[in-house]
Design an enzyme around this catalytic site. Structure first.
Site, PDB file in Angstrom:
ATOM      1  N   TYR A  54       3.804  -7.391  14.572  1.00 18.49           N
ATOM      2  CA  TYR A  54       4.091  -5.957  14.432  1.00 18.49           C
ATOM      3  C   TYR A  54       3.140  -5.191  13.515  1.00 18.49           C
ATOM      4  O   TYR A  54       3.277  -3.981  13.379  1.00 18.49           O
ATOM      5  CB  TYR A  54       5.543  -5.744  13.968  1.00 18.49           C
TER       6      TYR A  54
ATOM      7  N   HIS B 165       8.074 -11.225   6.143  1.00 19.98           N
ATOM      8  CA  HIS B 165       9.375 -10.789   5.608  1.00 19.98           C
ATOM      9  C   HIS B 165      10.123 -11.997   5.034  1.00 19.98           C
ATOM     10  O   HIS B 165      10.623 -11.970   3.912  1.00 19.98           O
ATOM     11  CB  HIS B 165      10.190 -10.122   6.712  1.00 19.98           C
TER      12      HIS B 165
ATOM     13  N   ARG C 262       4.310  -5.816   0.935  1.00 20.96           N
ATOM     14  CA  ARG C 262       4.642  -7.239   1.116  1.00 20.96           C
ATOM     15  C   ARG C 262       3.409  -7.877   1.751  1.00 20.96           C
ATOM     16  O   ARG C 262       3.112  -7.610   2.905  1.00 20.96           O
ATOM     17  CB  ARG C 262       5.885  -7.338   1.999  1.00 20.96           C
TER      18      ARG C 262
END
Ligand SMILES: Cc1ncc(C[n+]2csc(CCOP(=O)(O)OP(=O)(O)O)c2C)c(N)n1
Length: 356
Positions: free
Chosen positions: A266, A257, A253
């Site tokens: 993160y 998200h 990705r």
């Protein structure tokens, strides 16, 4: 411990430098040019959808940037009578199956038309409950088997979905019933902020197939040539009663998200840069250029055409927004219960009052 990487070597035909490392197989140079054109449009749409959320035009949106080759390859071999059972990020796959692109915007907006699949298109509405659609996929495939329809079903899901019980029940049930289903995992490495290594101790998702007595495959999900060819073979094989199968498409990705997420919290830019160089569009572009099938001028034209198509989609979307909010009450009951009828009347009065 089983070496999943050795057991399930990555299938690849077009490397990240745009070099063919295998055959074009069922694809032709012309078809790849078409694929690239569609991919470029899908990328334009996806980036615009992101901006629309930032402008407050739509609600939360889950971008598919980076997963175009996996999604397009997943459905490349399906014909009109085959089924796709998608997840909430699969707008590219759904579009290829005949779901209008504005549905991705309807979905983000909570618009009542979000699940209106055009008549005759064999696609289920996008699923948000992680892994739930794997069970629906088994149900669809089992129904087609019981009806002797000889069609293939593809169910798509993320790596995080393979940590859910539903996925394992679906795999078991599909295997025991020998249904004509392909489990297609878009392993984009992250389940929101949880990396794959924190979700499972196994090396690959493909090896999970072993436990269920079915065949599994690990394919470079950023390589359209590899994914489309693999899916062509497997679609034929499920029609011949050899399924089900599990495919792990290794992809990434490239964005957040969803529009409500900040991946900077993160994961590092080094990882993002590495995967950025593996962008499925880049490698196809490199190959097409090397074949003399794509020039700078053509890219400018492709971009202009993509923008134009996105504008047309937006026009349809804006038009649909003028729908009365009272439609929320439609299509729930054939005969509306009295309590709902009274809520509708109250809501109607309120809508008149505020002029919505
Ligand atoms: C049953 C369930 N649990 C939790 C969530 C919240 N949730 C939304 S997306 C997501 C991560 C999914 O990751 P993955 O399956 O890898 O798909 P991706 O978003 O990466 O495409 C979670 C946990 C949910 N939608 N459904």
């Amino acid at each position: 411990m089983t070496d999943g990487i050795e057991m399930f070597p990555l299938i690849q035909r077009l490397d990240e430098e745009g070099n063919l490392t295998g055959e074009l197989g069922v694809l032709s140079a012309e078809s790849l040019k078409e694929t690239y054109t569609t991919m470029r449009f899908l990328r334009t749409f996806d980036e615009r959808a992101w901006n629309l959320q930032r402008q407050g035009v739509i609600g939360t949106y889950a971008p598919f940037k980076g997963q175009e080759a996996a999604q397009m390859g997943a459905v490349a071999a399906l014909n009109d009578s085959d089924w796709l059972v998608p997840t909430y990020r699969d707008w590219a796959a759904s579009y290829l199956r005949g779901v209008p692109m504005e549905h991705g915007l309807f979905f983000s907006k909570g618009h009542p038309s979000l699940g209106d699949i055009p008549v005759g298109k064999q696609v289920l509405p996008a699923q948000v409950v992680i892994a739930a659609q794997t069970l629906h996929g088994v149900g669809v495939a089992w129904a087609t088997k019981l009806r002797h329809e000889n069609v293939a079903t593809v169910v798509t899901f993320g790596d995080g979905a393979t940590s859910q019980g539903d996925f394992h029940e679906a795999m078991n049930f599909a295997s025991v019933l020998e249904v004509p289903l392909i489990f297609f995992c878009e392993n984009n490495q992250w389940a929101i902020s949880v990396p794959l290594a924190h979700q499972m101790h196994a090396e690959t998702i493909a090896q999970r197939s072993v436990a269920y007595g079915i065949e599994g495959f690990r394919v470079d999900g950023n390589d359209y040539v590899a994914v489309a060819n693999l899916m062509h073979d497997l679609t034929e094989r499920v029609r011949n009663g050899e399924g089900p199968f599990l495919v792990e498409a290794v992809t990434y990705r490239l964005g957040a998200h969803t529009t409500a997420d900040d991946p900077g919290k993160y994961r590092g830019t080094e990882e993002e840069d590495t995967w950025g160089r593996r962008d499925p569009l880049l490698r196809l572009e490199k190959w097409l250029r090397a074949q003399g099938l794509l020039t700078d001028e053509e890219l400018v034209t492709l971009d202009a055409e993509s923008e134009q198509k996105v504008e047309e989609i937006l026009a349809i979307f804006r038009e649909a927004l003028s729908m009365s909010p009272l439609v929320l009450f439609d299509n729930v009951y054939a005969t509306m219960p009295t309590n709902l009828a009274s809520q509708r009347a109250q809501f109607e009065a309120r809508v008149k009052e505020v002029g919505a």
